[in-house]
Structures are given as structure tokens and as C-alpha cells.
Design an enzyme around this catalytic site. Structure first.
Site, PDB file in Angstrom:
ATOM      1  CB  SER A 125      11.683   9.793  -1.604  1.00  0.00           C
ATOM      2  OG  SER A 125      12.484   8.681  -1.475  1.00  0.00           O
ATOM      3  CG  ASP A 171      13.995   6.823  -3.323  1.00  0.00           C
ATOM      4  OD1 ASP A 171      13.782   5.736  -2.758  1.00  0.00           O
ATOM      5  OD2 ASP A 171      14.974   7.546  -3.061  1.00  0.00           O
TER       6      ASP A 171
END
Ligand code: GLA
Length: 384
Positions: A125, A171
Site C-alpha cells: 500500500s 488500505d
């Protein structure tokens, strides 16, 4: 030199003024893959790799963004209502600015210098970390106190609507809500979450395969469509369902005939994966690392065989991990098609494990791979 000091100095050199510095972490997901956009459960931790944003306001309404990783910067006029994506790294910070404005938060102009530490393409991420660090910086510098749930949703919209990746909420949410020493069990429908403590006797070891296959983006969006197709088919018998989250294994099996083969496999992964998250949370709460590890193994096989988002390198990494001592479990983490695996490893063996994994993987593939021993960290914030 500490990264916040380094970026502040560079900023001062470039713009002739001292900035304020913000940071937001990347993440690793322990359990619950591709469940977020099916309104299900996930279990990520934020990890100690950050995106750093140095920022200082300007008198006009222009936004200038620069990166230490990429040569080209970008300048936009915040008053321009037709700012377009440019298919470059700057779409992340610019997309966040656009979405903040769209949500009604008027921004003042600013100069930004960004430094990303989260390995790119590793499924950790890096994109959420840049979105969240930028969002925190822009919001606070413009005098807006936005709650973290809303900020996560705005960052997700930047990714969905501006960058064009139909990612879920996991995320951005964990980058804002992470807590040191903990994983988060997040209900992606209600956004309710619970902290689950990670025992000190284990470490999260991340093994980066060093590959990111081309299809990652397009296949991701395709998986989403296949899940939606499964819901449409199942609705004929189960009109009350809204997402795969609402389907039990028993309901799926009973209505197997309504669903085409591929969407059925996808649905079977999601339905069982959601159950694995709930089971894994309980396992961790009673310190049952064995059980957690078994769930990781089953999750990996399900992602490989049913959801079909693994690849040779990820499978190899998991296989290598399973041959080593002190490992409770190993699975791919994140979207798939390359990126990294997450390994739950006895703390006393973690360093040795990480080292021997890199070596073994390199011997087999010729790819120099990194393995990181991680502890969960807090979500993003301003840095003093
Ligand atoms: C990517 C997406 C997340 C999630 C994972 C898979 O990281 O950004 O929203 O869907 O893949 O679990």
C-alpha cells in the site's frame, strides 16, 4: 539523518521556507484478502514504512507537488474544476486534493515535497500511504479537522475515481487507524473495527518477491466484476443479499447451480475467507498461533486456486517459508500477482528466517528479494 529532518531540509532548500511534516504508514494484511470490496472483513496492521509529506501553505490557490522518487513534479490550480489524471505518481496527491474539494473542504494553495519509503509494487500500500499522508497534510494546513473515517473514504475515492483503480477501503483505513502492537479487525460494511493485539512472541515477517506482474490492475477490477456477477446470480434465490458478505457457505452451496463456474469460485473464496477472518481473530485472542497459521495456509491456497490471484513467485515464497522452523503460517498479502507474502514467525527466529528466505528465494529465482521483520505501528499523523 531521520527522514523527517532530511525532507524538511530539502524542502527548505527548494522553497526557502520551513515546512511542517506529516507521515502515513503502509500496511500488511494478515487475513481477509479481496473481502473488503465485498463488504466483508479484513485484518491488517500498519507497518513501519512511511510516506512523508513536507508542506507549506501559499498565498494563492495553486498546488505544487514534488517527489524525491520521481523527476517530474506537477502544478495544478485548485480553482480549476476540471483537473485530470495524468497517469503519473502525482495522480495520488492531486486526486486527494480534488476529492477533498469535492467533499466540500476548501483547500488553500500549498507546496508539497513527498518521500515514499513503502516499497512500490510490493502489495504494501504505497499508494494508500501517499494518499493518506497528503490528505492529513492538506486538511490540517487548510484548517479542517476531518474525522479519520471520512478521510479514509475521501482517499479511497481519489483512488477509485481519479486514479481509476476500484480498490476497497482497507488500505486507506488502516493507514489512518493503525495501532502499535495491534492488527485491526475491520468490518468493511459498517467500518466498525476492533483492535486485536499481536502477541510479543511473534513477528510479522514480510517477504517481497520483487515482482509485480502487468495484469495486477486490470485483473483486480475484473475480480470485482466477477464477485458482483456472483451476487447478481445468487440474488435470484436470495433477493435479500447485497454483497457476498451476506452469503453463507450453506447458501452458496445450495444455489451452486445458479452461478457460473468462475464467479462461483470467486464467491467460494470470499465466503470462506470472511469466516477465516472471524476465526483468526478469535484464535489470536486466545493466543492460538497454530490455528492462525493454519488459516493462513488455507487462505493462500484459496487465493491461489479459487480466486486465482497468486503467481509462481508468491507460491514459491510460501513454499520456502513452510520448509523453515518457527513459522506458524505464510500467505500472499494484498492484491496479488506479485508483491509480498506475510509470515507469522516466532520472534526468536524472525531475523534468521528473514535472512534465509531472501537467500533461498534468490537462489531459486535469481531475484534479489528483501525480507522485513515488522512490528505494527500507529496510523498517520503530523510529525514534530
Ligand atoms: C488491494 C486493494 C485493497 C484490497 C486488497 C486485497 O490492496 O487496494 O482494497 O482489496 O488489494 O485484499
Amino acid at each position: 539523518m531521520a527522514p523527517q529532518k532530511a525532507i524538511a531540509e530539502q524542502f527548505a532548500k527548494k522553497f526557502g521556507i520551513n515546512p511542517r511534516v506529516y507521515r502515513a504508514p503502509g500496511r500488511v494484511n494478515l487475513m481477509g484478502e479481496h473481502t473488503d470490496y465485498n463488504e466483508g472483513f479484513v485484518m491488517p496492521s500498519a507497518i513501519g514504512f512511511y510516506c512523508w509529506v513536507a508542506i507549506a501553505g501559499r498565498e494563492d490557490r495553486r498546488l505544487e507537488v514534488f517527489s524525491q522518487e520521481f523527476p517530474a513534479g506537477r502544478e495544478v490550480d485548485l480553482a480549476d474544476s476540471a483537473i485530470q489524471a495524468s497517469r503519473s505518481w502525482s495522480d495520488y496527491p492531486v486526486g486527494v486534493a480534488v476529492q477533498l474539494e469535492k467533499a466540500g473542504f476548501r483547500l488553500r494553495g500549498a507546496n508539497l515535497l513527498i518521500h515514499g519509503e513503502v516499497p512500490m509494487g510490493a502489495g504494501l500500500s504505497s499508494s494508500a500511504s501517499i494518499e493518506v499522508a497528503t490528505a492529513l497534510a492538506l486538511a490540517e494546513e487548510s484548517g479542517h479537522a476531518i474525522d479519520r473515517e471520512q478521510l479514509a473514504l475521501i482517499c479511497q475515492r481519489a483512488e477509485n475515481d481519479f486514479v481509476g483503480m476500484r480498490s476497497g477501503i482497507m488500505d486507506q483505513f488502516i493507514s489512518l487507524h493503525g495501532r502499535a502492537g495491534h492488527a485491526l479487525m475491520l468490518d468493511c460494511r459498517t467500518l466498525e473495527f476492533a483492535l486485536v493485539s499481536i502477541p510479543e512472541s511473534v513477528k510479522l515477517v514480510i517477504c517481497n518477491t520483487g515482482v509485480k506482474h502487468q495484469l495486477a490492475g486490470s485483473e483486480y477490477n475484473r475480480r470485482r466484476e466477477e464477485c458482483e456477477e456472483a451476487v447478481r446470480s445468487l440474488k435470484k434465490a436470495l433477493p435479500e443479499i447485497r454483497a457476498l458478505r451476506d452469503v453463507s457457505l450453506e447458501q452458496l452451496e445450495r444455489n451452486r447451480g445458479l452461478v457460473a463456474d468462475v464467479p462461483y469460485k470467486r464467491a467460494l473464496h470470499i465466503v470462506t475467507e470472511n469466516a477465516r477472518v472471524l476465526d483468526s481473530v478469535e484464535a489470536l485472542r486466545r493466543d492460538d498461533l497454530q490455528r492462525f497459521g493454519e488459516n493462513m495456509a488455507v487462505s493462500h491456497r484459496s487465493l491461489r486456486d479459487l480466486f486465482e490471484v497468486s503467481c509462481y513467485e508468491l507460491d514459491l515464497m510460501v513454499e520456502l517459508a513452510n520448509q523453515r522452523e518457527g513459522v506458524y503460517g505464510a500467505r500472499m498479502t494484498g492484491g496479488g500477482f506479485g508483491g509480498a507474502t506475510i509470515n507469522l514467525v516466532d520472534a526468536r527466529r524472525a531475523e534468521v528466517f528473514a535472512e534465509s528466505m531472501s537467500k533461498a528465494y534468490q537462489e531459486k529465482t535469481g531475484i534479489a528479494a528483501q525480507a522485513y521483520v515488522c512490528d505494527p505501528v500507529d496510523g498517520g499523523s503530523r510529525v514534530e
